[in-house]
Design a protein around this motif. Structure first.
Motif, PDB file in Angstrom:
ATOM      1  N   GLY A  28       0.811  -1.211   0.000  1.00 51.88           N
ATOM      2  CA  GLY A  28       0.000   0.000   0.000  1.00 51.88           C
ATOM      3  C   GLY A  28       0.845   1.262   0.000  1.00 51.88           C
ATOM      4  N   ALA A  29       1.900   1.270   0.791  1.00 56.38           N
ATOM      5  CA  ALA A  29       2.752   2.458   0.894  1.00 56.38           C
ATOM      6  C   ALA A  29       3.605   2.667  -0.341  1.00 56.38           C
ATOM      7  CB  ALA A  29       3.644   2.344   2.136  1.00 56.38           C
ATOM      8  N   LEU A  30       3.891   1.594  -1.081  1.00 57.39           N
ATOM      9  CA  LEU A  30       4.722   1.716  -2.273  1.00 57.39           C
ATOM     10  C   LEU A  30       4.001   2.440  -3.410  1.00 57.39           C
ATOM     11  CD1 LEU A  30       7.304   0.970  -3.843  1.00 57.39           C
ATOM     12  CD2 LEU A  30       6.191  -1.206  -4.433  1.00 57.39           C
ATOM     13  N   LEU A  31       2.693   2.293  -3.495  1.00 54.98           N
ATOM     14  CA  LEU A  31       1.950   2.835  -4.641  1.00 54.98           C
ATOM     15  C   LEU A  31       2.095   4.354  -4.790  1.00 54.98           C
ATOM     16  CD1 LEU A  31      -1.264   0.621  -4.493  1.00 54.98           C
ATOM     17  CD2 LEU A  31       0.646   0.482  -6.111  1.00 54.98           C
ATOM     18  N   PRO A  32       1.881   5.169  -3.732  1.00 55.81           N
ATOM     19  CA  PRO A  32       2.057   6.619  -3.925  1.00 55.81           C
ATOM     20  C   PRO A  32       3.513   7.031  -4.119  1.00 55.81           C
ATOM     21  CG  PRO A  32       1.573   6.122  -1.631  1.00 55.81           C
ATOM     22  CD  PRO A  32       1.377   4.855  -2.386  1.00 55.81           C
ATOM     23  N   LEU A  33       4.436   6.161  -3.694  1.00 53.94           N
ATOM     24  CA  LEU A  33       5.861   6.464  -3.858  1.00 53.94           C
ATOM     25  C   LEU A  33       6.361   6.090  -5.245  1.00 53.94           C
ATOM     26  CD1 LEU A  33       8.681   7.181  -2.670  1.00 53.94           C
ATOM     27  CD2 LEU A  33       8.771   4.827  -1.765  1.00 53.94           C
ATOM     28  N   LEU A  34       5.729   5.125  -5.874  1.00 56.58           N
ATOM     29  CA  LEU A  34       6.205   4.567  -7.131  1.00 56.58           C
ATOM     30  C   LEU A  34       6.421   5.612  -8.231  1.00 56.58           C
ATOM     31  CD1 LEU A  34       6.980   1.804  -8.213  1.00 56.58           C
ATOM     32  CD2 LEU A  34       4.632   1.524  -9.027  1.00 56.58           C
ATOM     33  N   PRO A  35       5.520   6.570  -8.446  1.00 52.56           N
ATOM     34  CA  PRO A  35       5.772   7.561  -9.501  1.00 52.56           C
ATOM     35  C   PRO A  35       7.081   8.323  -9.318  1.00 52.56           C
ATOM     36  CG  PRO A  35       3.486   7.643  -8.829  1.00 52.56           C
ATOM     37  CD  PRO A  35       4.180   6.755  -7.850  1.00 52.56           C
ATOM     38  N   TYR A  36       7.422   8.635  -8.063  1.00 53.12           N
ATOM     39  CA  TYR A  36       8.680   9.354  -7.813  1.00 53.12           C
ATOM     40  C   TYR A  36       9.881   8.448  -8.071  1.00 53.12           C
ATOM     41  CZ  TYR A  36       6.181  13.324  -5.858  1.00 53.12           C
ATOM     42  OH  TYR A  36       5.366  14.426  -5.708  1.00 53.12           O
ATOM     43  N   LEU A  37       9.751   7.173  -7.745  1.00 51.00           N
ATOM     44  CA  LEU A  37      10.853   6.238  -8.005  1.00 51.00           C
ATOM     45  C   LEU A  37      11.060   6.047  -9.505  1.00 51.00           C
ATOM     46  CD1 LEU A  37      10.176   3.480  -5.306  1.00 51.00           C
ATOM     47  CD2 LEU A  37      11.749   5.435  -5.186  1.00 51.00           C
ATOM     48  N   LEU A  38      10.005   6.252 -10.282  1.00 47.48           N
ATOM     49  CA  LEU A  38      10.083   6.089 -11.731  1.00 47.48           C
ATOM     50  C   LEU A  38      10.419   7.393 -12.453  1.00 47.48           C
ATOM     51  CD1 LEU A  38       7.052   3.692 -12.305  1.00 47.48           C
ATOM     52  CD2 LEU A  38       9.491   3.112 -12.222  1.00 47.48           C
ATOM     53  N   GLY A  39      10.680   8.457 -11.676  1.00 44.39           N
ATOM     54  CA  GLY A  39      11.142   9.696 -12.288  1.00 44.39           C
ATOM     55  C   GLY A  39      10.147  10.834 -12.352  1.00 44.39           C
ATOM     56  N   ALA A  40       8.980  10.678 -11.744  1.00 43.05           N
ATOM     57  CA  ALA A  40       7.992  11.756 -11.762  1.00 43.05           C
ATOM     58  C   ALA A  40       8.496  12.947 -10.961  1.00 43.05           C
ATOM     59  CB  ALA A  40       6.662  11.263 -11.197  1.00 43.05           C
ATOM     60  N   HIS A  41       8.078  14.150 -11.362  1.00 43.69           N
ATOM     61  CA  HIS A  41       8.491  15.370 -10.668  1.00 43.69           C
ATOM     62  C   HIS A  41       7.291  16.182 -10.191  1.00 43.69           C
ATOM     63  CE1 HIS A  41      12.761  14.943 -11.725  1.00 43.69           C
ATOM     64  NE2 HIS A  41      12.321  14.489 -12.903  1.00 43.69           N
ATOM     65  N   ASP A  42       6.115  15.586 -10.241  1.00 48.18           N
ATOM     66  CA  ASP A  42       4.901  16.316  -9.905  1.00 48.18           C
ATOM     67  C   ASP A  42       4.023  15.450  -8.996  1.00 48.18           C
ATOM     68  OD1 ASP A  42       2.332  17.630  -9.967  1.00 48.18           O
ATOM     69  OD2 ASP A  42       3.078  18.751 -11.700  1.00 48.18           O
ATOM     70  N   LEU A  43       3.447  16.071  -7.987  1.00 45.10           N
ATOM     71  CA  LEU A  43       2.579  15.347  -7.056  1.00 45.10           C
ATOM     72  C   LEU A  43       1.336  14.796  -7.739  1.00 45.10           C
ATOM     73  CD1 LEU A  43       1.990  14.521  -4.092  1.00 45.10           C
ATOM     74  CD2 LEU A  43       0.879  16.765  -3.794  1.00 45.10           C
ATOM     75  N   LEU A  44       0.973  15.372  -8.891  1.00 49.57           N
ATOM     76  CA  LEU A  44      -0.237  14.922  -9.583  1.00 49.57           C
ATOM     77  C   LEU A  44      -0.168  13.443  -9.950  1.00 49.57           C
ATOM     78  CD1 LEU A  44      -1.063  17.950 -11.928  1.00 49.57           C
ATOM     79  CD2 LEU A  44      -2.294  17.209  -9.875  1.00 49.57           C
ATOM     80  N   TRP A  45       1.024  12.953 -10.316  1.00 48.86           N
ATOM     81  CA  TRP A  45       1.163  11.545 -10.666  1.00 48.86           C
ATOM     82  C   TRP A  45       0.896  10.652  -9.457  1.00 48.86           C
ATOM     83  CZ3 TRP A  45       1.365   9.790 -15.477  1.00 48.86           C
ATOM     84  CH2 TRP A  45       1.758  10.677 -16.483  1.00 48.86           C
TER      85      TRP A  45
END
Length: 234
Positions: free
Chosen positions: A163-180
């Motif tokens: 559960g905790a990994l899901l909101p973190l995953l976009p940042y680990l994949l290179g996202a730079h925006d909270l929207l992702w």
């Protein structure tokens, strides 16, 4: 009860000790880490700091949940075992009184006194069976069906981590925006709530919207706090 008598319906397992910590762990991991990431993102645009905060929240939360579940379930199990031991001693030292007590429980449920006494007598001929019936009647537990603290801890640890990994995953994949992260978390929150409806009486859309609302409120509060702290330069 014969297999034939039970063939017309089946019950789901409600005593395995894994469902509650799994559901609670996944929901808590998703909501708490999304809220944490939202709060950090409101205070800084540095994605490395945001990702670090999310990773730390995942690790700390998963370990905390597992430890808390283990201690909680172990304490509950030990209390039940202590009370079962009391019942076992009573059955050994006062068998007649216990048999009469058991017969009275059947009478209280509408069984004729003579029949209740005979049923209690037959059950009492088998010590293990008598202990199980007394424990179920008086404690609401079965000696051989107590929840496992290890199962609860592992279920909680794994489900919180997912559960905790899901909101973190976009940042680990290179996202730079909270929207992702918000998008992934929103979909996951609704899906998690909808999935839970499979084992409850609620409709999938009600459970999904309820979970989405809980997560959104938590994220909104921490986002506001993060924004205030970031604006203050603390």
């Amino acid at each position: 009860m014969s297999g034939r008598a039970e063939a017309h319906h089946r019950h789901r397992d409600v005593t395995g000790g894994w469902l509650r910590p799994s559901v609670f762990g996944a929901m808590d991991g998703l909501v708490s880490n999304f809220a944490l990431i939202a709060g950090v993102a409101a205070g800084t645009a540095n994605t490395r700091i945001i990702a670090l905060g999310g990773a730390a929240g995942l690790a700390a939360g998963a370990l905390s949940m597992a430890g808390g579940e283990y201690v909680s379930v172990a304490s509950q199990r030990e209390l039940a075992q202590a009370e079962i031991a009391v019942e076992r001693r009573e059955l050994a030292s006062h068998p007649d009184d216990e048999r009469e007590e058991l017969a009275q429980t059947f009478v209280d449920r509408g069984v004729a006194p003579d029949l209740a006494a005979e049923v209690a007598r037959q059950i009492s001929l088998h010590p293990d069976q008598a202990l199980e019936v007394h424990a179920r009647n008086e404690l609401g537990v079965a000696p051989g069906d107590l929840p496992s603290p290890v199962v609860a801890a592992v279920s909680s640890f794994l489900s919180f981590g997912v559960g905790a990994l899901l909101p973190l995953l976009p940042y680990l994949l290179g996202a730079h925006d909270l929207l992702w992260s918000t998008g992934v978390s929103g979909v996951a929150l609704f899906a998690a709530g909808a999935i839970v409806s499979v084992v409850t009486a609620r409709s999938w859309w009600y459970s999904g919207l309820r979970q989405l609302l809980v997560g959104a409120l938590a994220a909104a509060v921490t986002f506001t706090v993060g924004n205030l702290v970031g604006a203050a330069g603390l």
